[in-house]
Design a protein around this motif. Structure first.
Motif, short mmCIF file in Angstrom:
data_model
loop_
_atom_site.label_atom_id
_atom_site.label_comp_id
_atom_site.label_asym_id
_atom_site.label_seq_id
_atom_site.Cartn_x
_atom_site.Cartn_y
_atom_site.Cartn_z
N TYR A 105 0.96 -1.21 -0.05
CA TYR A 105 -0.01 0.00 -0.13
C TYR A 105 0.88 1.30 0.17
O TYR A 105 0.57 2.30 0.54
CB TYR A 105 -0.89 0.17 1.26
CG TYR A 105 -2.23 -1.17 1.23
CD1 TYR A 105 -3.03 -0.99 0.68
CD2 TYR A 105 -1.82 -2.24 1.97
CE1 TYR A 105 -4.28 -1.59 0.59
CE2 TYR A 105 -2.84 -3.35 1.67
CZ TYR A 105 -4.13 -2.95 1.19
OH TYR A 105 -4.81 -4.00 1.19
N CYS A 163 2.26 2.71 -2.92
CA CYS A 163 1.89 3.34 -4.53
C CYS A 163 3.22 3.30 -5.14
O CYS A 163 3.67 4.44 -5.53
CB CYS A 163 1.40 4.81 -4.28
SG CYS A 163 -0.53 4.66 -3.73
N LEU A 164 3.92 2.23 -4.90
CA LEU A 164 5.49 2.37 -5.48
C LEU A 164 5.36 2.54 -6.91
O LEU A 164 4.67 1.66 -7.74
CB LEU A 164 6.25 1.01 -5.01
CG LEU A 164 6.44 0.85 -3.68
CD1 LEU A 164 6.85 -0.57 -3.26
CD2 LEU A 164 6.96 2.02 -2.95
N THR A 165 6.07 3.30 -7.31
CA THR A 165 6.39 3.53 -9.02
C THR A 165 7.49 2.62 -9.50
O THR A 165 8.10 2.05 -8.91
CB THR A 165 6.46 5.10 -9.22
OG1 THR A 165 7.75 5.50 -8.70
CG2 THR A 165 5.21 5.88 -8.53
N ASP A 185 10.56 3.97 -7.92
CA ASP A 185 10.58 3.27 -6.65
C ASP A 185 11.34 1.90 -6.91
O ASP A 185 12.12 1.42 -6.10
CB ASP A 185 9.63 3.47 -5.87
CG ASP A 185 9.13 4.91 -5.69
OD1 ASP A 185 9.90 5.71 -5.85
OD2 ASP A 185 7.94 5.06 -5.55
N LEU A 205 5.10 -6.83 -1.58
CA LEU A 205 4.91 -5.51 -2.43
C LEU A 205 3.45 -5.55 -2.84
O LEU A 205 3.13 -4.90 -3.87
CB LEU A 205 5.64 -5.59 -3.94
CG LEU A 205 7.09 -5.77 -3.63
CD1 LEU A 205 7.97 -5.65 -4.79
CD2 LEU A 205 7.68 -4.49 -2.77
N GLU A 209 -0.55 -4.76 -3.41
CA GLU A 209 -1.30 -3.62 -3.57
C GLU A 209 -0.22 -2.21 -4.05
O GLU A 209 -0.74 -1.11 -3.80
CB GLU A 209 -2.06 -3.04 -2.16
CG GLU A 209 -3.00 -3.94 -1.78
CD GLU A 209 -4.11 -4.21 -2.79
OE1 GLU A 209 -4.36 -3.25 -3.43
OE2 GLU A 209 -4.78 -5.23 -2.56
N ASN A 210 0.62 -2.57 -4.75
CA ASN A 210 1.59 -1.74 -5.44
C ASN A 210 1.23 -1.89 -7.17
O ASN A 210 1.62 -2.87 -7.62
CB ASN A 210 2.92 -1.84 -5.11
CG ASN A 210 3.29 -1.27 -3.53
OD1 ASN A 210 3.30 -0.08 -3.48
ND2 ASN A 210 3.47 -1.98 -2.72
N TRP A 211 0.70 -0.98 -7.57
CA TRP A 211 0.36 -1.27 -9.04
C TRP A 211 1.49 -1.40 -9.78
O TRP A 211 2.23 -0.82 -10.08
CB TRP A 211 -0.29 -0.05 -9.39
CG TRP A 211 -1.16 -0.46 -10.87
CD1 TRP A 211 -0.75 -0.34 -12.07
CD2 TRP A 211 -2.65 -1.11 -11.10
NE1 TRP A 211 -1.65 -0.59 -13.27
CE2 TRP A 211 -2.44 -1.32 -12.64
CE3 TRP A 211 -3.23 -1.80 -10.26
CZ2 TRP A 211 -3.81 -1.91 -12.92
CZ3 TRP A 211 -4.55 -2.48 -10.63
CH2 TRP A 211 -4.70 -2.46 -12.04
N SER A 240 7.49 -1.55 -14.58
CA SER A 240 7.90 -1.88 -13.41
C SER A 240 8.49 -3.20 -13.51
O SER A 240 9.31 -3.52 -12.57
CB SER A 240 6.60 -1.74 -12.56
OG SER A 240 6.33 -0.51 -12.22
N CYS A 277 -1.66 -6.43 -7.24
CA CYS A 277 -0.66 -5.64 -8.08
C CYS A 277 -1.08 -5.37 -9.56
O CYS A 277 -0.41 -4.83 -10.33
CB CYS A 277 0.76 -6.36 -7.80
SG CYS A 277 1.48 -6.33 -6.12
#
Length: 593
Positions: free
Chosen positions: A414, A416-418, A421, A439, A441-443, A448, A471
């Motif tokens: 949670y 919101c890693l880009t 990141d 990781l 809930e990080n889209w 990526s 994800c």
């Protein structure tokens, strides 16, 4: 044998207080320690006071670690010790400069006639304030004595001048009587000079000039107001510390004001904190207390323990601590590892990226968990805090001030890693040591995947648990990630729930999972064919969680039958558990080999 004989003699010596004037005047300094121990052991407070008041050494240590079964010091003896320290400030025979009272308090409250940490802290602060008040009174008395002495000298000088004037007037009318008057005045001046000046004529002029300069200084001081004079007097002696006192401080709401006064007001006794315990104290008061204990004064092994506090107060304290970045060198050097979690949460909640970076660089554990499930409408974490976190993790083991041991568990859900990141994270030197990586809930998107694959490649020999739930992994993204997953031959748990996979993509995932010999658990998502119509092309994890499944069981039965066939073909039907049940799923669910 010699030691026991010394102790026996010391006990007999301190037992009779009426003989103290005799043995105090002739006892050698080497025996003071034995006499003081005997006075404490056999409860002789008068002897304790007299010994401490004329202590012949620069350092005095009382307390420390006691042997098993050894009684704590008596309350009367402790009080006599503190009073003697104050009296020793004006005793020329006392050489004390450092008083160490750490560990003096009684930890067992059931022991009678003993002094606990709370009452001892109040007594210590009272001693500091009493010493300051006594020094202030003594300084004022000295100043008043000097002022009176100067006034007397001025009156004597004025009387002589008036008598001389009378004699001069008498000379105009009476010749013989005037001559007699001059002789009388000269005799008076001789007597005054004999009283004020030495017989040595060679130093009379120097002494005379010194006396004039002293009277001039006194006369200038009289023109100032009394408040200014008192303030100047305080500045003269406040900067001189006679004795440094090292002790444990137990502070609560009842003793807070006294402790604050003792630490904030200068005086001949300087209080240093060795161990600090805080209870029932508000967050602003704790922040003020931390400000009164600067790093340059605090003993390096100081410990801060906030005991018996409710969780909300701990969070308030953490907020106050991380709010001021200028105080970070202090609290980072003395905060216990148990409070790092609360401080990091407060730094994220109240957007303190500098505090986030410094906390992560000094993280004392091998598990770092940041994030967690967010409530509806709750704002995502601040980007600056996330970047400070990743930068501190990337520094890894290269910076001496950073993490002293490699991370084994890294959970960043949670956040919101880009893609940037993840690129930072894949460069971390902790990657080869990771055993658990979360990781969720990080889209994730196509930009990526290269960073995630590089991260998995570095951790392929150590990674045992991987969680990528929610994800946004579609069939195409998963097919690009499967080769990296198949290389993680130490993987035991793989969680990929709430990802928008079709039944075809799920079967590809099952084949790859069955090819990992160490894998024991696969948490897979329900394929899109099992949901009711109306889902968007690329649904989010929240939509997949709330969208209803088809009431007919044909689709679910078909999925289970196809998965079972894949496991049977690989020979993994017995040792690999596959499930999509989020309600009954347990994180500790495993299947033994």
């Amino acid at each position: 044998m010699v030691l026991s004989l010394v102790n026996l003699c010391a006990r007999e010596v301190v037992s009779d207080h009426s003989s103290s004037p005799y043995w105090l005047s002739c006892v050698p300094r080497e025996l003071y320690r034995a006499l003081l121990d005997a006075a404490f052991t056999h409860c002789r407070p008068l002897a304790v006071g007299e010994l401490v008041q004329r202590w012949p050494e620069r350092t005095l240590t009382v307390g420390g670690s006691r042997k098993a079964g050894e009684c704590p010091p008596n309350r009367l003896c402790v009080q006599a010790l503190l009073l003697a320290v104050v009296r020793g400030l004006t005793d020329k025979r006392c050489c004390l400069q450092m008083l160490d009272l750490s560990g003096l308090q009684c930890e067992n409250g059931r022991v009678e006639d003993s002094m606990g940490g709370w009452s001892l802290s109040v007594a210590l602060c009272s001693m500091v304030l009493q010493a300051r008040a006594a020094a202030s009174r003594a300084h004022r008395r000295d100043g008043e004595r000097e002022r009176k002495r100067g006034l007397e000298a001025e009156r004597d000088r004025g009387t002589i001048k008036r008598d001389r004037g009378k004699v001069g007037c008498g000379n105009s009318g009476e010749g013989s009587q005037g001559g007699h008057g001059v002789e009388e005045v000269e005799k008076m001046e001789c007597k005054t000079n004999e009283r004020m000046l030495p017989e040595d004529e060679s130093v009379k002029g120097v002494r005379r000039r010194m006396e004039i300069q002293r009277r001039k200084t006194i006369s200038e001081g009289k023109s100032n107001t009394s408040s200014n004079s008192s303030r100047l007097c305080d500045q003269d002696w406040d900067e001189v510390v006679v004795v440094h006192v090292r002790a444990d401080l137990f502070v609560n709401s009842r003793s807070w004001e006294r402790v604050r006064d003792a630490l904030s007001q200068p005086g001949p006794l300087q209080l240093h904190c060795h161990y600090l315990r805080v209870e029932e104290l508000s967050a602003p008061s704790i922040a003020s207390l931390l400000g009164l204990l600067p790093q340059c004064v605090l003993i390096p092994d100081a410990v801060l323990i906030c005991a018996q506090m409710v969780l909300s107060l701990v969070n308030l304290c953490a907020r106050e601590v991380v709010s001021d970045h200028s105080s970070s060198p202090y609290w980072l050097s003395c905060v216990p590892r148990e409070l790092y979690r609360a401080l990091l949460d407060a730094a994220f909640t109240h957007c303190r990226p500098l505090a986030v970076g410094e906390l992560v660089q000094r993280w004392p554990e091998r598990t770092l968990t940041v994030g967690g499930s967010r409530k509806a409408g709750e704002c995502p974490p601040n980007r600056l805090c996330v970047q400070a976190l990743l930068l501190a993790v990337v520094r890894g083991l290269t910076d001496k001030s950073s993490l002293s041991q490699p991370l084994e568990v890294l959970k960043l859900p949670y956040l919101c890693l880009t893609s940037t990141d993840l690129a930072y994270l894949s460069c971390s030197q902790h990657a080869p040591f990771l055993r658990e990586l979360d990781l969720s809930e990080n889209w994730l998107d196509e930009s990526s995947l290269p960073s995630l694959r590089r991260l998995l490649a570095q951790a392929e020999n150590s990674l045992c648990q991987l969680s990528l739930c929610g994800c946004g992994l579609s069939d195409s993204l998963l097919s690009a990630l499967l080769p990296s997953l198949s290389s993680c031959q130490a993987l035991r748990r793989l969680r990929l729930a709430l990802n928008p996979l079709s039944r075809t993509g799920l079967l590809c995932l099952a084949r790859t999972a069955a090819g990992i010999p160490s894998l024991r658990l696969l948490l897979y998502p329900n394929p899109l064919e099992e949901y009711e119509p109306g889902l968007p092309a690329l649904p989010s994890s929240a939509q997949l969680l709330d969208w209803p499944l088809l009431e007919e069981s044909e689709g679910r039965d078909l999925t289970l039958r196809l998965l079972e066939e894949v496991l049977n073909l690989r020979g993994r039907s017995r040792d690999l558990l596959v499930t999509s049940d989020l309600l009954n799923y347990s994180p500790d669910l495993t299947v033994d080999e």
